[in-house]
Motif scaffolding. Structure first.
Motif, PDB file in Angstrom:
ATOM      1  N   UNK A 190       8.129 -53.697 -17.659  1.00  0.00           N
ATOM      2  CA  UNK A 190       6.681 -53.506 -17.801  1.00  0.00           C
ATOM      3  C   UNK A 190       6.350 -52.338 -18.718  1.00  0.00           C
ATOM      4  N   UNK A 191       7.072 -51.232 -18.545  1.00  0.00           N
ATOM      5  CA  UNK A 191       6.792 -50.018 -19.316  1.00  0.00           C
ATOM      6  C   UNK A 191       7.194 -50.218 -20.777  1.00  0.00           C
ATOM      7  N   UNK A 192       6.281 -49.909 -21.673  1.00  0.00           N
ATOM      8  CA  UNK A 192       6.534 -50.090 -23.098  1.00  0.00           C
ATOM      9  C   UNK A 192       6.676 -48.725 -23.770  1.00  0.00           C
ATOM     10  N   UNK A 227      16.560 -53.863  -8.763  1.00  0.00           N
ATOM     11  CA  UNK A 227      15.427 -54.760  -9.004  1.00  0.00           C
ATOM     12  C   UNK A 227      14.177 -53.970  -9.380  1.00  0.00           C
ATOM     13  N   UNK A 228      13.951 -52.844  -8.699  1.00  0.00           N
ATOM     14  CA  UNK A 228      12.815 -51.989  -9.043  1.00  0.00           C
ATOM     15  C   UNK A 228      12.955 -51.455 -10.467  1.00  0.00           C
ATOM     16  N   UNK A 229      14.137 -50.975 -10.796  1.00  0.00           N
ATOM     17  CA  UNK A 229      14.377 -50.425 -12.134  1.00  0.00           C
ATOM     18  C   UNK A 229      14.182 -51.489 -13.200  1.00  0.00           C
ATOM     19  N   UNK A 230      14.748 -52.659 -12.978  1.00  0.00           N
ATOM     20  CA  UNK A 230      14.621 -53.760 -13.941  1.00  0.00           C
ATOM     21  C   UNK A 230      13.159 -54.141 -14.130  1.00  0.00           C
ATOM     22  N   UNK A 231      12.419 -54.231 -13.042  1.00  0.00           N
ATOM     23  CA  UNK A 231      11.009 -54.643 -13.110  1.00  0.00           C
ATOM     24  C   UNK A 231      10.168 -53.610 -13.850  1.00  0.00           C
ATOM     25  N   UNK A 232      10.376 -52.333 -13.535  1.00  0.00           N
ATOM     26  CA  UNK A 232       9.577 -51.285 -14.167  1.00  0.00           C
ATOM     27  C   UNK A 232       9.888 -51.184 -15.656  1.00  0.00           C
ATOM     28  N   UNK A 246      15.111 -49.079 -25.287  1.00  0.00           N
ATOM     29  CA  UNK A 246      16.506 -48.737 -25.579  1.00  0.00           C
ATOM     30  C   UNK A 246      17.423 -49.047 -24.397  1.00  0.00           C
ATOM     31  N   UNK A 247      16.960 -48.757 -23.187  1.00  0.00           N
ATOM     32  CA  UNK A 247      17.814 -48.866 -21.999  1.00  0.00           C
ATOM     33  C   UNK A 247      17.713 -50.199 -21.281  1.00  0.00           C
ATOM     34  N   UNK A 248      16.664 -50.963 -21.557  1.00  0.00           N
ATOM     35  CA  UNK A 248      16.471 -52.209 -20.817  1.00  0.00           C
ATOM     36  C   UNK A 248      17.573 -53.214 -21.162  1.00  0.00           C
TER      37      UNK A 248
END
Length: 351
Positions: free
Chosen positions: A104-106, A96-101, A112-114
């Motif tokens: 947000x991060x552009x 969940x932390x990874x998905x959320x960050x 590529x990884x999202x």
């Protein structure tokens, strides 16, 4: 010197080896794995190109720990419950932390990884995305580093099957026999579907690593040490048969030598029980779950053309951020869940 463990004392050298493993993987991902997405490319610390072999070290440690655990576990239900509370809550929070960050991060790497929310399905079930594709569109895990957990969980399943039907003490022998049969079949096979099923069911390229860990545990507690060490040598040879490069062979051989020393001259590994390394090893699971996509997403935002020292400091800063996140997950999720599982076991025993 006897390697027999004190039941009341943690084997700190194993945490130290976990620390070595996770640091190897992190260095590889931050410096060599994604050269097209970091401003320094792959020119820094090229010696980290084999850092992915840290996963091999994790598998050997896992074989040792699971052999140790199964001999002290009352049954399959207890084993699976403890493994569940060890793995799943931290996976949920970390993913969940990874998905959320990454939402947000552009940065190019984040884009590529999202993956979409369907990536939670293989991540939370510790399975491979290809299993779900016939039923639902799943591209990847929330973080690609999760692939190794599918290997781990399959090993747990086979380990408990062996422990249930033939006894935990025979786990090293069964694993060694299985890899002695399956490794040649794998190498001699020219049938891709057969190799696919061998990998899916028996994770053949990694099976010798788990067997080596289980055999190291058998020798560590001084049970049929001669036979265990002979099997250990066999698993080393089987492991090398799956490697391609001289660097891989040298590094994996060092891993095997470390476990051999743990068995016969444990005091020589005293450096592995250093507090910082043990601490990194203790949070290695959460750190593994968090480090790749979050870390590289931040690193890919760095400007191009800056001096080397700036990039090194930036990597250290990003690593510090990810370590802090991992520590929070360890303290707030991993440790409480493990304590809950132990209290549950005590209540069940009392009842």
């Amino acid at each position: 010197m006897s390697g027999a463990p004190n039941k009341s004392r943690r084997i700190l050298e194993l945490d130290g080896l976990r620390g070595v493993a996770i640091l190897s993987v992190v260095l590889y991902h931050y410096f060599q794995r994604f050269p097209d997405y970091t401003p320094y490319g792959g020119r820094l610390f090229q010696w980290t190109e084999y850092g992915y072999l840290g996963v091999h070290l994790f598998f050997i440690v896992s074989g040792f720990v699971i052999a140790f655990t199964l001999e002290r576990t009352s049954g399959a239900a207890t084993f699976f419950r403890n493994r569940f509370f060890r793995l799943w809550p931290a996976m949920v929070v970390s993913s969940l932390l990874t998905f959320s960050i990454l939402s947000i991060v552009d940065t190019p790497f984040a884009d590529f990884m999202h993956v979409g929310i369907r990536g939670f399905l293989p991540s939370w079930t510790f399975t491979a995305p290809f299993i779900w594709k016939p039923f639902i569109a799943v591209d990847n895990y929330i973080d690609g580093a999760y692939w190794s957990l599918f290997v781990e969980v399959r090993f747990y399943l086979w380990a408990i099957v062996v422990a249930t039907f033939v006894g935990a003490k025979r786990l090293p022998a069964v694993l060694t026999g299985a890899e002695a049969v399956l490794a040649p079949v794998w190498h001699l096979s020219i049938n891709p579907p057969l190799m696919f099923y061998l990998e899916t069911l028996f994770f053949v390229p990694y099976l010798p690593l788990f067997a080596a860990g289980a055999l190291a545990h058998q020798a560590f507690i001084n049970r049929d040490r001669g036979l265990a060490l002979a099997g250990f040598a066999l698993t080393w040879g089987a492991t090398l048969s799956f490697l391609e490069f001289r660097g891989e062979i040298i590094i994996v051989t060092i891993f095997f030598l470390a476990f051999l020393v743990l068995v016969v001259r444990r005091r020589w590994l005293h450096a592995l029980s250093a507090t910082p390394l043990v601490w990194i090893g203790s949070i290695s699971y959460s750190l593994y779950l968090l480090h790749q996509n979050i870390g590289v997403s931040l690193l890919s935002a760095l400007p191009v053309g800056w001096p080397t020292w700036f990039y090194i400091l930036a990597v250290l800063a990003v690593f510090g951020v990810v370590v802090c996140l991992a520590q929070l997950v360890f303290v707030g999720v991993e440790r409480p869940m493990q304590m809950f599982a132990r209290r549950f076991d005590k209540r069940a025993t009392a009842a």
